[in-house]
Design an enzyme around this catalytic site. Structure first.
Site, short mmCIF file in Angstrom:
data_model
loop_
_atom_site.label_atom_id
_atom_site.label_comp_id
_atom_site.label_asym_id
_atom_site.label_seq_id
_atom_site.Cartn_x
_atom_site.Cartn_y
_atom_site.Cartn_z
N CYS A 114 0.82 -1.22 0.00
CA CYS A 114 0.00 0.00 0.00
C CYS A 114 0.85 1.27 0.00
CB CYS A 114 -0.94 0.01 1.20
SG CYS A 114 -2.10 -1.36 1.17
N HIS A 247 -3.47 7.47 1.97
CA HIS A 247 -3.81 6.12 1.53
C HIS A 247 -5.20 5.79 2.05
CE1 HIS A 247 -3.92 1.94 0.73
NE2 HIS A 247 -3.73 1.57 1.98
N ASN A 277 -9.97 -0.12 -0.55
CA ASN A 277 -8.50 -0.03 -0.48
C ASN A 277 -7.93 -0.61 -1.77
OD1 ASN A 277 -5.79 -0.32 0.04
ND2 ASN A 277 -6.05 -1.11 2.11
O1 UT7 Z 1 -3.78 -0.93 3.50
C1 UT7 Z 1 -3.00 -1.48 4.51
C2 UT7 Z 1 -3.48 -1.06 5.79
N1 UT7 Z 1 -4.68 -1.77 6.13
C3 UT7 Z 1 -5.42 -1.27 7.04
O2 UT7 Z 1 -5.13 -0.20 7.47
C4 UT7 Z 1 -6.60 -2.04 7.60
C5 UT7 Z 1 -6.63 -1.78 9.07
N2 UT7 Z 1 -7.72 -2.38 9.79
C6 UT7 Z 1 -9.01 -2.03 9.63
O3 UT7 Z 1 -9.36 -1.26 8.76
C7 UT7 Z 1 -10.02 -2.56 10.63
O4 UT7 Z 1 -9.34 -3.20 11.68
C8 UT7 Z 1 -11.02 -3.55 10.00
C9 UT7 Z 1 -12.01 -2.78 9.12
C10 UT7 Z 1 -10.29 -4.60 9.21
C11 UT7 Z 1 -11.83 -4.24 11.09
O5 UT7 Z 1 -12.46 -3.30 11.95
P1 UT7 Z 1 -12.37 -3.50 13.53
O6 UT7 Z 1 -13.21 -2.47 14.13
O7 UT7 Z 1 -10.92 -3.54 13.89
O8 UT7 Z 1 -13.08 -4.90 13.74
P2 UT7 Z 1 -12.49 -6.25 14.34
O9 UT7 Z 1 -11.49 -6.85 13.43
O10 UT7 Z 1 -12.10 -5.99 15.75
O11 UT7 Z 1 -13.78 -7.17 14.32
C12 UT7 Z 1 -14.94 -6.87 15.12
C13 UT7 Z 1 -15.96 -7.94 14.89
C14 UT7 Z 1 -15.41 -9.36 15.03
O12 UT7 Z 1 -16.39 -10.16 15.66
P3 UT7 Z 1 -16.25 -10.53 17.24
O13 UT7 Z 1 -14.93 -11.25 17.35
O14 UT7 Z 1 -16.25 -9.20 17.94
O15 UT7 Z 1 -17.45 -11.36 17.47
C15 UT7 Z 1 -15.27 -9.81 13.61
O16 UT7 Z 1 -15.37 -11.21 13.45
O17 UT7 Z 1 -16.50 -7.86 13.57
C16 UT7 Z 1 -16.43 -9.14 12.95
N3 UT7 Z 1 -16.22 -8.94 11.51
C17 UT7 Z 1 -17.25 -8.76 10.65
N4 UT7 Z 1 -18.58 -8.71 10.80
C18 UT7 Z 1 -19.33 -8.48 9.71
C19 UT7 Z 1 -15.06 -8.91 10.84
N5 UT7 Z 1 -15.30 -8.69 9.53
C20 UT7 Z 1 -16.63 -8.60 9.39
C21 UT7 Z 1 -17.48 -8.36 8.28
N6 UT7 Z 1 -18.81 -8.31 8.49
N7 UT7 Z 1 -16.99 -8.17 7.02
#
Ligand code: UT7
Length: 320
Positions: A114, A247, A277
């Site tokens: 990225c 980004h 992204n």
């Molecule tokens: O380009 C390189 C850089 N990349 C990035 O910067 C990405 C960085 N990370 C992010 O953007 C965020 O961390 C995400 C968007 C990937 C995730 O958001 P989050 O608020 O950190 O959520 P999380 O990973 O803590 O997940 C929260 C919950 C989980 O369920 P439990 O364990 O709380 O029951 C996940 O399983 O959301 C669940 N979850 C989803 N639910 C519905 C994860 N993906 C999904 C989904 N739909 N697509």
């Protein structure tokens, strides 16, 4: 006045097929509400199977050349930032070079995921300032749809395909151009965002894996550090900025970066809602969008930044 590298044209290429969050929710356990709330993404572009990375790269490059009012014969350096090349070698940059009919100068790829475009822009700037080159095509081009695990809702909803390009010209006069750039990497975090195969040397097929929450935490911190670093090195403050072109990974990361800089949200270019992204393509696509709709104008002070797999991160301060 020392030699400066000036962006004289920008271009973008997006596959026509729009895939909405609702489309993804038909095949994955996810929802439009979750994706919008956690990432700010509403839709992304996905390329048809026959499209290769250099197709998007050439389209973006041709648009940038047209915007610059230049023919491909003006170019003596082609750098393509990509993590999704169509072959192990030759480099995608040499394919772009050949398809544009360029036979002189240098062409090579940069792999910084990225952060790839920010790396490529900084390298091109150095080569224009010190080398025999006069005009570079700097391109970010990605087909992340090909390396996604479409069964994994934690990653499949976050990425899209596209390409963005700039024509960078060496000039000995004027205030416009790249002022300063800073690049960083810390390979200890390679296991937080990676592809679990797919290299020619291993004969495997790989898919993207990410520990999103941890990447998020590092992204906010690293981007805050590197943006402060380039502002200081450039002898300006955030208040002097006309535009932040970040980004586009997650709307919450963008908001956190703007907040840390004390920058009003309207000074930040946001395309993550429409493009998701697009890795190395995201910064030049965002730049192109804001140039084409008249927001970014010649003379504006812009800060470009990115963070990605590796980890790699970096920023470029420039007067557009
Ligand atoms: O380009 C390189 C850089 N990349 C990035 O910067 C990405 C960085 N990370 C992010 O953007 C965020 O961390 C995400 C968007 C990937 C995730 O958001 P989050 O608020 O950190 O959520 P999380 O990973 O803590 O997940 C929260 C919950 C989980 O369920 P439990 O364990 O709380 O029951 C996940 O399983 O959301 C669940 N979850 C989803 N639910 C519905 C994860 N993906 C999904 C989904 N739909 N697509």
């Amino acid at each position: 006045m020392s030699r400066r590298s000036v962006i004289v044209g920008t271009g973008g290429a997006l596959p026509p097929r729009i895939v909405s969050n609702a489309d993804l929710a038909e095949r994955l356990d996810t929802s439009d509400d979750w994706i919008v709330e956690r990432s700010g993404i509403s839709e992304r572009r996905i390329a048809e199977p026959q499209v290769v990375t250099s197709d998007l790269a050439v389209e973006a490059a041709e648009a940038a050349l047209a915007a610059a009012g230049l023919g491909a014969d003006a170019i003596d350096l082609v750098i393509v930032a990509t993590a999704t090349p169509e072959s192990t070698f030759p480099a995608t940059a040499t394919k772009v070079q050949a398809r544009l009919g360029i036979t002189r100068g240098a062409a090579f790829d940069v792999a910084a995921v990225c952060t790839g475009f920010v790396y490529a822009l900084s390298i091109a700037d150095s080569l224009l300032k010190t080398g025999p080159y006069s005009r570079a095509l700097v391109i970010g081009a990605e087909l992340f749809s090909r390396i996604l695990d479409w069964e994994d809702r934690t990653t499949a909803v976050l990425f899209g395909d596209g390409a963005g390009a700039v024509v960078l010209e060496a000039r000995d006069e004027g205030e416009r151009g790249i002022i300063v750039s800073r690049l960083h990497a810390d390979g200890r975090h390679g296991d937080l965002l990676y592809v679990d195969g797919g290299a020619g040397s291993t004969g495997t097929v790989g898919k993207l894996r990410m520990k999103g929450r941890e990447v998020f935490r590092h992204a906010v911190q690293n981007l805050a550090n590197v943006t402060e670093e380039v502002l200081e090195a450039g002898g300006v403050t955030a208040a002097d900025l006309d535009w932040l072109v970040p980004h586009q990974a997650n709307a919450r990361i963008l908001e956190a970066t703007a907040r840390k800089l004390g920058l009003p949200p309207e000074k930040m270019v946001v395309t993550v809602n429409r493009h998701a992204n697009t890795s190395a393509a995201s910064v030049p696509l965002a730049l192109d969008a804001a140039v084409r709709d008249g927001r970014i104008r010649p003379g504006d002070l812009c800060l470009l930044e990115a963070m990605g797999g590796g980890f790699t991160w970096g920023a470029v301060l420039l007067r557009f």
